[in-house]
Design an enzyme around this catalytic site. Sequence first.
Site, PDB file in Angstrom:
ATOM      1  N   LYS A 210       0.831  -1.203   0.000  1.00 38.04           N
ATOM      2  CA  LYS A 210       0.000   0.000   0.000  1.00 38.04           C
ATOM      3  C   LYS A 210       0.867   1.256   0.000  1.00 38.04           C
ATOM      4  O   LYS A 210       0.605   2.221  -0.744  1.00 38.04           O
ATOM      5  CB  LYS A 210      -0.924  -0.006   1.218  1.00 38.04           C
ATOM      6  CG  LYS A 210      -1.779   1.247   1.377  1.00 38.04           C
ATOM      7  CD  LYS A 210      -2.742   1.412   0.208  1.00 38.04           C
ATOM      8  CE  LYS A 210      -3.574   2.691   0.348  1.00 38.04           C
ATOM      9  NZ  LYS A 210      -4.512   2.654   1.476  1.00 38.04           N
ATOM     10  N   TYR A 257      10.956  -2.171 -16.898  1.00 32.80           N
ATOM     11  CA  TYR A 257      11.751  -1.293 -16.033  1.00 32.80           C
ATOM     12  C   TYR A 257      11.212  -1.198 -14.604  1.00 32.80           C
ATOM     13  O   TYR A 257      11.744  -0.424 -13.803  1.00 32.80           O
ATOM     14  CB  TYR A 257      11.856   0.127 -16.615  1.00 32.80           C
ATOM     15  CG  TYR A 257      12.376   0.188 -18.022  1.00 32.80           C
ATOM     16  CD1 TYR A 257      13.456  -0.587 -18.419  1.00 32.80           C
ATOM     17  CD2 TYR A 257      11.777   1.003 -18.983  1.00 32.80           C
ATOM     18  CE1 TYR A 257      13.935  -0.551 -19.719  1.00 32.80           C
ATOM     19  CE2 TYR A 257      12.249   1.061 -20.279  1.00 32.80           C
ATOM     20  CZ  TYR A 257      13.323   0.280 -20.651  1.00 32.80           C
ATOM     21  OH  TYR A 257      13.797   0.320 -21.934  1.00 32.80           O
ATOM     22  N   PHE A 262      19.575  -4.173 -10.756  1.00 33.22           N
ATOM     23  CA  PHE A 262      20.800  -3.390 -10.711  1.00 33.22           C
ATOM     24  C   PHE A 262      20.570  -2.025 -11.355  1.00 33.22           C
ATOM     25  O   PHE A 262      19.509  -1.735 -11.909  1.00 33.22           O
ATOM     26  CB  PHE A 262      21.915  -4.152 -11.418  1.00 33.22           C
ATOM     27  CG  PHE A 262      23.296  -3.639 -11.096  1.00 33.22           C
ATOM     28  CD1 PHE A 262      23.629  -3.266  -9.809  1.00 33.22           C
ATOM     29  CD2 PHE A 262      24.251  -3.529 -12.089  1.00 33.22           C
ATOM     30  CE1 PHE A 262      24.895  -2.797  -9.506  1.00 33.22           C
ATOM     31  CE2 PHE A 262      25.526  -3.066 -11.798  1.00 33.22           C
ATOM     32  CZ  PHE A 262      25.839  -2.691 -10.508  1.00 33.22           C
ATOM     33  N   GLY A 265      22.321   1.708 -17.212  1.00 34.19           N
ATOM     34  CA  GLY A 265      23.500   2.266 -17.861  1.00 34.19           C
ATOM     35  C   GLY A 265      23.248   2.393 -19.343  1.00 34.19           C
ATOM     36  O   GLY A 265      22.108   2.490 -19.787  1.00 34.19           O
ATOM     37  N   CYS A 268      22.263   5.910 -23.602  1.00 29.11           N
ATOM     38  CA  CYS A 268      21.107   6.802 -23.730  1.00 29.11           C
ATOM     39  C   CYS A 268      20.603   7.358 -22.402  1.00 29.11           C
ATOM     40  O   CYS A 268      20.520   8.576 -22.233  1.00 29.11           O
ATOM     41  CB  CYS A 268      19.965   6.070 -24.446  1.00 29.11           C
ATOM     42  SG  CYS A 268      20.345   5.611 -26.148  1.00 29.11           S
TER      43      CYS A 268
END
Length: 439
Positions: A210, A257, A262, A265, A268
């Site tokens: 929550k 995503y 980790f 990198g 972009c």
Amino acid sequence: MKILVWGLGYVGTVTASCLAEVGHEVVGIEPNLSKVRMLSAGQSPVKEPGLGSLVAKTVAEGRLRALSDGISLVPWADVSLICVGTPSEADGSLMLNHVRKVAADIGIGLRDSTKYHVVALRSTVFPGTARNVLGNILAEQSRREIGRDFGVAMNPEFMREANAIDDFYKPSYTVIGALDSQSGDWIEELYRPIHSTVYRVSLEEAEILKLCNNAFHALKIGFANEVGRLCDKVGVDSHAVMQLICADNKLNISPAYLKPGFAFGGSCLPKDLRSLTFQARRLGVELPILEGILPSNHLQIQAARFKVLQTGARRVGILGLSFKPNTDDLRESPMIGLVRDLWQDGIDVMVYDPDVQPEEMLGSNREYLERQLPQIHQVLRTDLNEVLEKSQIVVVGQKRPEFTARLNELDGQVTILDLVRMDENRASTKTAKYQGMSW
């Protein structure tokens, strides 16, 4: 089922009324006598579209009533739902006074009960509250055994004000954290008339969910507003931009995503973040959320380093050097930072990445590698088996089938720090065949 709903505030009144509407016998317990009188008269003590008529209907039909003291009703009830407020303390922590008071009352009521009773928290709390606060108070006050004589569960609510009734009957999901399977079974039975996907998780996972959900909502609003401030400064329609961001359901509005792992990198993400925040500063626009992303990303590298150091291992294998598989692009790969830090810590580091062959690399990519990791020729290995055999701990930085297969064969012979969750179907961090640390 016979249900006690402790607390007739916003969450409690909606919960009590909706459960009564689907057929349960519900008693709301509320120390505020004005609220008790209102509900007993068929009136809602809180303002919410549709709730007044629902309260009137369920009270008239005899499935919902209210009392100021529920101790004597605990032996009658099957389930207690705690829906009291947990406001913020001055330091930001959650105030648990009401939870403790209700837990003590239920515990006293359990002394005279001869049947199993489940106590479930719906109030927003931090992980550990159900197990260490609620459970301990119930056991102490009832003088009965937790898990045998009574159960404990966490059942967070996800209702929006002004949409609460619809959210109750048509939830995104029903989440049940339980001390044991019996506790979870009883709460799941409670919601059987509600058609939604049920997720059975640990007490602590249900508690933090929550908080994380609301933090994510706040983050999205804050991000959109930062985009709005920047777009307004450069004369761009921020609503058109955000509409296109939301139109991408492959990466933007999707699970992509959103898996803890980790640091990011590549060529972009770091570069474009720096560019965006630099231009915003130049224009006098403050973007604290976006400004905080790269420092947060660096902390993730340090977190992995500390996990390795805490094991006391002196020989560490690194699987994967580039920021993703099937490329030798090493620009701003977070693994390079981790390898460099561990090397400087005096760790014997061995790196295996089948895509990284320095002698074949050209241009800026090779220059970046030699500048950022000048010891590359000392740490790089070409044999995966050598790395696995000589390492005390293996750090997995890339998701590759060959890594998964070989690590499963080790069957606990070496500690593994999985930074990428190679087995995405794991229900927890400890259910993979190979066992080790994870996020």
